[in-house]
Scaffold this active site. Structure first.
Site, PDB file in Angstrom:
ATOM      1  N   ASP A 117      -0.137  -3.726   6.329  1.00  0.00           N
ATOM      2  CA  ASP A 117      -0.709  -3.208   7.584  1.00  0.00           C
ATOM      3  C   ASP A 117      -2.166  -3.633   7.743  1.00  0.00           C
ATOM      4  O   ASP A 117      -2.986  -2.885   8.288  1.00  0.00           O
ATOM      5  CB  ASP A 117      -0.638  -1.673   7.604  1.00  0.00           C
TER       6      ASP A 117
ATOM      7  N   HIS B  16       0.846  -1.204   0.000  1.00  0.00           N
ATOM      8  CA  HIS B  16       0.000   0.000   0.000  1.00  0.00           C
ATOM      9  C   HIS B  16       0.873   1.243   0.000  1.00  0.00           C
ATOM     10  O   HIS B  16       2.095   1.153   0.147  1.00  0.00           O
ATOM     11  CB  HIS B  16      -0.989  -0.017   1.167  1.00  0.00           C
TER      12      HIS B  16
ATOM     13  N   HIS C  95      -7.396  -0.593   5.576  1.00  0.00           N
ATOM     14  CA  HIS C  95      -6.342   0.282   6.118  1.00  0.00           C
ATOM     15  C   HIS C  95      -6.127   1.419   5.119  1.00  0.00           C
ATOM     16  O   HIS C  95      -6.133   2.588   5.477  1.00  0.00           O
ATOM     17  CB  HIS C  95      -5.077  -0.542   6.330  1.00  0.00           C
TER      18      HIS C  95
ATOM     19  N   HIS D 160       4.801  -4.510  10.878  1.00  0.00           N
ATOM     20  CA  HIS D 160       5.161  -3.792  12.110  1.00  0.00           C
ATOM     21  C   HIS D 160       5.292  -4.763  13.278  1.00  0.00           C
ATOM     22  O   HIS D 160       4.575  -5.763  13.349  1.00  0.00           O
ATOM     23  CB  HIS D 160       4.098  -2.749  12.477  1.00  0.00           C
TER      24      HIS D 160
ATOM     25  N   ASP E 298       6.006   4.869   4.870  1.00  0.00           N
ATOM     26  CA  ASP E 298       6.920   3.922   5.519  1.00  0.00           C
ATOM     27  C   ASP E 298       6.947   2.571   4.807  1.00  0.00           C
ATOM     28  O   ASP E 298       7.628   1.648   5.250  1.00  0.00           O
ATOM     29  CB  ASP E 298       6.582   3.759   7.016  1.00  0.00           C
ATOM     30  N   HIS E 299       6.227   2.460   3.691  1.00  0.00           N
ATOM     31  CA  HIS E 299       6.236   1.240   2.876  1.00  0.00           C
ATOM     32  C   HIS E 299       6.839   1.466   1.491  1.00  0.00           C
ATOM     33  O   HIS E 299       7.252   0.520   0.838  1.00  0.00           O
ATOM     34  CB  HIS E 299       4.815   0.669   2.743  1.00  0.00           C
TER      35      HIS E 299
ATOM     36  N   HIS F   1       1.478   3.974   1.849  1.00  0.00           N
ATOM     37  CA  HIS F   1       2.021   4.779   2.946  1.00  0.00           C
ATOM     38  C   HIS F   1       3.542   4.919   2.841  1.00  0.00           C
ATOM     39  O   HIS F   1       4.239   3.990   2.417  1.00  0.00           O
ATOM     40  CB  HIS F   1       1.622   4.177   4.296  1.00  0.00           C
TER      41      HIS F   1
HETATM   42 ZN   LIG Z   1       0.112   1.770   6.441  1.00  0.00          ZN
END
Ligand SMILES: [Zn+2]
Length: 251
Positions: free
Chosen positions: A125, A52, A108, A163, A56-57, A54
């Site tokens: 996530d 996805h 998410h 995570h 941090d990905h 985001h």
């Molecule tokens: Zn995420």
């Protein structure tokens, strides 16, 4: 094929797949740990998988592409800079000779995908050990359906989420079900692992229904607690799920 966790940021895992001299990465939020590992191990990057959009990905994708021009597989319904192969439910992706089936698992984010190649699942996530992601773009009904879809995979599935949230998720699970022995046992086991700085991920899907409150929305004890928190009767598993997610947001 080996799957290695590369810790990133505060509690992310970038998953690196390696086979012979080749490697692939899932959700490289940061290029630095990936490039360092590839150099140290003499590996060549072959592919990137994204679950996805985001930061941090995907934050490391551009820098990785500057080092190696490789296919970037990612969710067709999301805008992923550098994506070369948009994928969605039913597509197949072959990485290092292993084929993964793409699962649409929104909730998410709006277009979140997972990659399943028995017994391995990369689910970003969406499903966490004893928990689930926050609802940023989707609806409770969407995330609920996505979690049920993942929970229906074979019990021997190894879940690689992104995570290390397990202990805080289990603290919430214990608040929801103080008398659930599976939760207490999992807390003891996870504390031991974290005490040795060992990841609690991947985890086996089979036990998840025993200790993940978000997969236990049909249990009487869980419904009661969710109703107390919500201050009203909850008629459906999705309503129970939504109340649990709300509660967890402020936990
Ligand atoms: Zn995420």
């Amino acid at each position: 094929m080996q799957i290695i966790p590369l810790p990133a940021f505060r509690d992310n895992y970038i998953w690196l797949l390696r086979d012979g001299s080749r490697a692939a990465v899932v959700d490289p939020g940061d290029a630095a740990p990936v490039l360092a590992y590839l150099a140290a191990e003499g590996l060549t990057l072959d592919a990137i998988l994204i679950t996805h959009h985001h930061a941090d990905h995907i934050g490391g994708v551009a820098e990785l592409l500057a080092h190696a021009s490789v296919p970037v597989h990612g969710p067709a319904r999301e805008n992923i800079p550098g994506m070369t192969h948009p994928v969605s439910e039913g597509d197949a992706v072959t990485v290092l000779g292993k084929t993964f089936r793409v699962l649409d698992i929104p909730g998410h984010t709006g277009g979140h995908v997972g990659y399943y190649g028995a017994p391995v699942l990369f689910c970003g996530d969406t499903l966490f050990a004893a928990g689930c992601g926050r609802i940023f773009e989707g609806t409770p009904a969407q995330l609920f359906a996505s979690l049920e879809k993942l929970a229906a995979l074979p019990g021997d599935t190894q879940v690689y989420c992104t995570h290390e949230y397990t202990l805080s998720n289990l603290a919430f699970a214990a608040a929801v079900e103080p008398d659930n022995a599976a939760v207490s046992e999992r807390i003891a086991l996870s504390q031991k692992l974290r005490g040795n700085n060992t990841p609690t991920v991947p985890f086996r899907l089979a036990g998840e229904r025993n200790s993940n409150p978000f997969l236990r929305t049909r249990e009487t004890a869980v419904i009661r607690q969710a109703e107390i928190r919500a201050g009203q009767a909850l008629e459906t598993p999705v309503e129970v799920f939504a109340a649990l997610r709300e509660w967890k947001n402020g936990f």
